[in-house]
Scaffold this motif. Structure first.
Motif, PDB file in Angstrom:
ATOM      1  N   ASP A   1       0.819  -1.204   0.000  1.00 19.39           N
ATOM      2  CA  ASP A   1       0.000   0.000   0.000  1.00 19.39           C
ATOM      3  C   ASP A   1       0.856   1.258   0.000  1.00 19.39           C
ATOM      4  O   ASP A   1       2.031   1.246   0.364  1.00 19.39           O
ATOM      5  CB  ASP A   1      -0.954   0.008   1.197  1.00 19.39           C
ATOM      6  CG  ASP A   1      -0.233  -0.272   2.523  1.00 19.39           C
ATOM      7  OD1 ASP A   1       0.985  -0.533   2.505  1.00 19.39           O
ATOM      8  OD2 ASP A   1      -0.900  -0.225   3.571  1.00 19.39           O
TER       9      ASP A   1
ATOM     10  N   HIS B   1       0.671   5.209   1.452  1.00 18.47           N
ATOM     11  CA  HIS B   1      -0.006   6.200   2.293  1.00 18.47           C
ATOM     12  C   HIS B   1       0.728   7.528   2.149  1.00 18.47           C
ATOM     13  O   HIS B   1       1.961   7.572   2.118  1.00 18.47           O
ATOM     14  CB  HIS B   1      -0.013   5.770   3.754  1.00 18.47           C
ATOM     15  CG  HIS B   1      -0.849   4.549   4.012  1.00 18.47           C
ATOM     16  ND1 HIS B   1      -2.157   4.617   4.414  1.00 18.47           N
ATOM     17  CD2 HIS B   1      -0.549   3.232   3.908  1.00 18.47           C
ATOM     18  CE1 HIS B   1      -2.641   3.392   4.557  1.00 18.47           C
ATOM     19  NE2 HIS B   1      -1.677   2.536   4.258  1.00 18.47           N
TER      20      HIS B   1
ATOM     21  N   ARG C   1      -3.610  10.196   3.922  1.00 17.75           N
ATOM     22  CA  ARG C   1      -4.525   9.741   2.875  1.00 17.75           C
ATOM     23  C   ARG C   1      -3.991   8.437   2.306  1.00 17.75           C
ATOM     24  O   ARG C   1      -2.807   8.320   1.999  1.00 17.75           O
ATOM     25  CB  ARG C   1      -4.651  10.788   1.761  1.00 17.75           C
ATOM     26  CG  ARG C   1      -5.599  10.370   0.633  1.00 17.75           C
ATOM     27  CD  ARG C   1      -5.858  11.533  -0.320  1.00 17.75           C
ATOM     28  NE  ARG C   1      -4.680  11.875  -1.097  1.00 17.75           N
ATOM     29  CZ  ARG C   1      -4.358  11.286  -2.257  1.00 17.75           C
ATOM     30  NH1 ARG C   1      -5.114  10.304  -2.739  1.00 17.75           N
ATOM     31  NH2 ARG C   1      -3.292  11.666  -2.924  1.00 17.75           N
ATOM     32  N   SER C   2      -4.886   7.452   2.172  1.00 19.68           N
ATOM     33  CA  SER C   2      -4.507   6.174   1.586  1.00 19.68           C
ATOM     34  C   SER C   2      -4.762   6.218   0.083  1.00 19.68           C
ATOM     35  O   SER C   2      -5.800   6.702  -0.362  1.00 19.68           O
ATOM     36  CB  SER C   2      -5.315   5.040   2.218  1.00 19.68           C
ATOM     37  OG  SER C   2      -4.951   3.801   1.647  1.00 19.68           O
ATOM     38  N   VAL C   3      -3.800   5.706  -0.705  1.00 21.34           N
ATOM     39  CA  VAL C   3      -3.874   5.780  -2.168  1.00 21.34           C
ATOM     40  C   VAL C   3      -4.404   4.470  -2.736  1.00 21.34           C
ATOM     41  O   VAL C   3      -3.930   3.386  -2.364  1.00 21.34           O
ATOM     42  CB  VAL C   3      -2.485   6.073  -2.766  1.00 21.34           C
ATOM     43  CG1 VAL C   3      -2.544   6.062  -4.293  1.00 21.34           C
ATOM     44  CG2 VAL C   3      -1.975   7.420  -2.268  1.00 21.34           C
ATOM     45  N   GLU C   4      -5.372   4.565  -3.601  1.00 18.74           N
ATOM     46  CA  GLU C   4      -5.819   3.401  -4.368  1.00 18.74           C
ATOM     47  C   GLU C   4      -5.124   3.458  -5.730  1.00 18.74           C
ATOM     48  O   GLU C   4      -5.687   3.923  -6.715  1.00 18.74           O
ATOM     49  CB  GLU C   4      -7.338   3.410  -4.517  1.00 18.74           C
ATOM     50  CG  GLU C   4      -8.087   3.243  -3.194  1.00 18.74           C
ATOM     51  CD  GLU C   4      -9.579   3.152  -3.388  1.00 18.74           C
ATOM     52  OE1 GLU C   4     -10.029   3.125  -4.560  1.00 18.74           O
ATOM     53  OE2 GLU C   4     -10.311   3.129  -2.379  1.00 18.74           O
TER      54      GLU C   4
ATOM     55  N   GLN D   1      -3.238   2.598  -9.261  1.00 17.26           N
ATOM     56  CA  GLN D   1      -3.413   1.735 -10.425  1.00 17.26           C
ATOM     57  C   GLN D   1      -2.093   1.020 -10.704  1.00 17.26           C
ATOM     58  O   GLN D   1      -1.028   1.435 -10.256  1.00 17.26           O
ATOM     59  CB  GLN D   1      -3.831   2.565 -11.643  1.00 17.26           C
ATOM     60  CG  GLN D   1      -5.103   3.371 -11.434  1.00 17.26           C
ATOM     61  CD  GLN D   1      -6.307   2.487 -11.172  1.00 17.26           C
ATOM     62  OE1 GLN D   1      -6.539   1.511 -11.893  1.00 17.26           O
ATOM     63  NE2 GLN D   1      -7.072   2.821 -10.152  1.00 17.26           N
TER      64      GLN D   1
ATOM     65  N   GLU E   1      -1.043   8.576  -9.712  1.00 17.01           N
ATOM     66  CA  GLU E   1      -1.232   7.504  -8.740  1.00 17.01           C
ATOM     67  C   GLU E   1      -1.255   6.133  -9.432  1.00 17.01           C
ATOM     68  O   GLU E   1      -2.196   5.355  -9.327  1.00 17.01           O
ATOM     69  CB  GLU E   1      -2.504   7.729  -7.917  1.00 17.01           C
ATOM     70  CG  GLU E   1      -2.412   9.001  -7.085  1.00 17.01           C
ATOM     71  CD  GLU E   1      -3.553   9.179  -6.112  1.00 17.01           C
ATOM     72  OE1 GLU E   1      -4.554   8.427  -6.220  1.00 17.01           O
ATOM     73  OE2 GLU E   1      -3.467  10.064  -5.237  1.00 17.01           O
TER      74      GLU E   1
END
Length: 496
Positions: free
Chosen positions: A266, A268, A278-281, A283, A330
């Motif tokens: 993950d 962050h 903030r947590s990054v989703e 790609q 991202e």
């Protein structure tokens, strides 16, 4: 009655916070709390806890949900041992527009996961817990033998990592007054020209540090715990992760790491202006990695190596790949890499000088390396460096830091049998290793520590010229974990 924290929500700064009440149907495994509030849903809500968290296991958490009658329940955040409060904003709540006005009620509920009841049989529970912890240990040095158990117990009782003294002004090395507990496998990075941030790590008996995040004011020479808000979840406790600061965006990027048998891939982001997680989703695909290296170049993160899990009973593997994270979009991607790249490894060091990334050492069980590779980030080409002088002995879990425009320093580490305390400097112009011996260098063998050059951030219109080295923490692989903070004047340890 087991100890549990008191849970609150603040909807209006002109009114007192509302305490959530425990639901009678709650079990010991998942305690539920709830509060009914009057519509409309406020634009912001502060969710926080007060009191004793000792009844929660280290990975315990509080899931927070919001519900308006007739609409779905939505999770709005999580509290953990490390982050016991967060600020929720309605602006990010697009699905609940109908709940922002009108009459009636909405509810905030919280569910505590990981509760550990305190009973009369607690000593037996503690023994079982310690046995289970021993079985699950995976963040230990390679080739660590069982013959060192007695030494571990003797040194653990010495208490050397509990007493801290203020650093005296003037020349030489010293210890900064502070409070972070002894640890290794943590991450250390700058947050501005006068601030350094400490994140995560493991300490005594391989426990993950509850005081996971600290701020060091390098001017005042003082540590203080960091309180940060969060949009959703915050990074779980971990070790072997990386933290990198981008001075252009004023953000810290935390990636990867591991926690017992759990592995992370993950990302962050900590905004150091608003002090908000903030947590990054993201790609793209990147494997879960621990004890990798991560370097910032032209606004992107370059990750190399690291150890990753394989399906049981296969042993964990090491990576020889480069992964790049583009924060603007991202997304993760893999570049085309030319040249002769290093063998797979983890626990290595990577030091960036201009656009040249120097990768030294590391391990892939049972082999420790002492080779040096150069990755030209402009051409994305690896090459083995043919060095002059005597190379450092093979090692992993050391650290490297630049001490000038053309030199970097490595210190300590672990060679597969013992922790080290030696120091070397590499000159990138002459391609020469030089042994460095100086009274101001730390004398205790240590691995898994962090080392930074100060100042860690370029000033406006100024060249980045390191003047000091900052070293924190680490361990001796015998059960001793350090909490000392050492600053070294580079001009005193270099012969110019």
């Amino acid at each position: 009655m087991e100890p549990v924290p008191e849970l609150y929500v603040l909807c209006d700064t002109q009114k007192p916070p509302v305490r959530l009440q425990r639901l009678s149907s709650s079990s010991h495994d998942a305690l539920s709390f709830s509060a009914n509030l009057t519509l409309p849903v406020p634009p912001q809500m502060l969710v926080f806890s007060v009191g004793d968290w000792s009844g929660l296991s280290n990975d315990g958490r509080v899931e927070v949900q919001l519900e308006v009658k007739g609409l779905d329940v939505v999770r709005i955040g999580t509290m953990t041992h490390e982050t016991r409060c967060f600020l929720w904003e309605r602006a990010s709540w697009a699905d609940y527009k109908t709940g922002t006005s009108g009459n009636g009620e909405f509810s905030v509920s919280m569910v505590i996961h990981g509760q550990v009841a305190v009973t009369a049989n607690r000593p037996n529970q503690e023994r079982k817990k310690r046995k289970r912890l021993k079985e699950e240990e995976e963040n230990i040095c390679p080739n660590k033998g069982s013959a060192k158990g007695q030494i571990t117990q003797q040194k653990a009782k010495s208490g050397k990592d509990t007493a801290l003294t203020k650093m005296a002004s003037g020349k030489g090395n010293g210890t900064i007054s502070g409070f972070p507990t002894g640890r290794w496998g943590h991450a250390l990075c700058p947050a501005d020209s006068e601030t350094v941030i400490l994140i995560g790590g493991q300490g005594s008996r391989m426990q993950f540090c509850k005081d996971s995040m600290w701020k060091l004011n390098t001017e005042k020479k003082a540590w203080s715990p960091v309180e940060a808000l969060a949009d959703g979840s915050t990074p779980e406790a971990r070790t072997g992760h990386t933290a990198v600061f981008d001075p252009e965006s004023h953000r810290i990027y935390v990636f990867g790491g591991s926690k017992n048998r759990k592995w992370f891939n993950d990302v962050h982001i900590l905004d150091t202006v608003a002090w908000r997680w903030r947590s990054v989703e993201a790609q793209g695909k990147v494997p879960p990695l621990s004890y990798h290296s991560c370097s910032l170049f032209r606004g992107e993160l370059f990750v190399f190596g690291g150890v990753f899990p394989r399906p049981h009973p296969e042993p964990d593997g090491c990576s020889d790949s480069i992964y790049i994270f583009d924060p603007q979009h991202e997304i993760w991607y893999q570049p085309i890499v030319l040249g002769n790249k290093p063998a797979a490894r983890s626990g290595h060091s990577a030091c960036l000088l201009d656009r040249e990334l120097y990768v030294f050492g590391g391990w892939d069980t049972p082999v420790c390396y002492n080779d040096l590779y150069l990755l030209d980030l402009g051409f994305m080409e690896f090459s083995a460096v043919e060095v002059n002088g005597s190379s450092p002995t093979p090692r992993c879990w050391h650290s490297a830091a630049p001490v000038s425009k053309s030199r970097f320093l490595i210190h300590g580490g672990y060679d597969g049998n013992q922790a080290l305390n030696d120091t070397y400097i590499f000159n990138t112009v002459t391609k020469t290793w030089t042994t460095l011996v100086h009274d101001s260098l730390p004398c205790s063998p240590r691995a898994g520590y962090s080392m930074l050059s100060l100042p860690g951030v370029k000033g406006d219109g100024e060249e980045h010229t390191p003047s000091e080295l900052l070293i924190f923490g680490g361990g001796d692989n015998e059960g001793q974990f350090y909490s000392d903070t050492v600053r070294l004047q580079i001009s005193e340890i270099l012969d110019d």
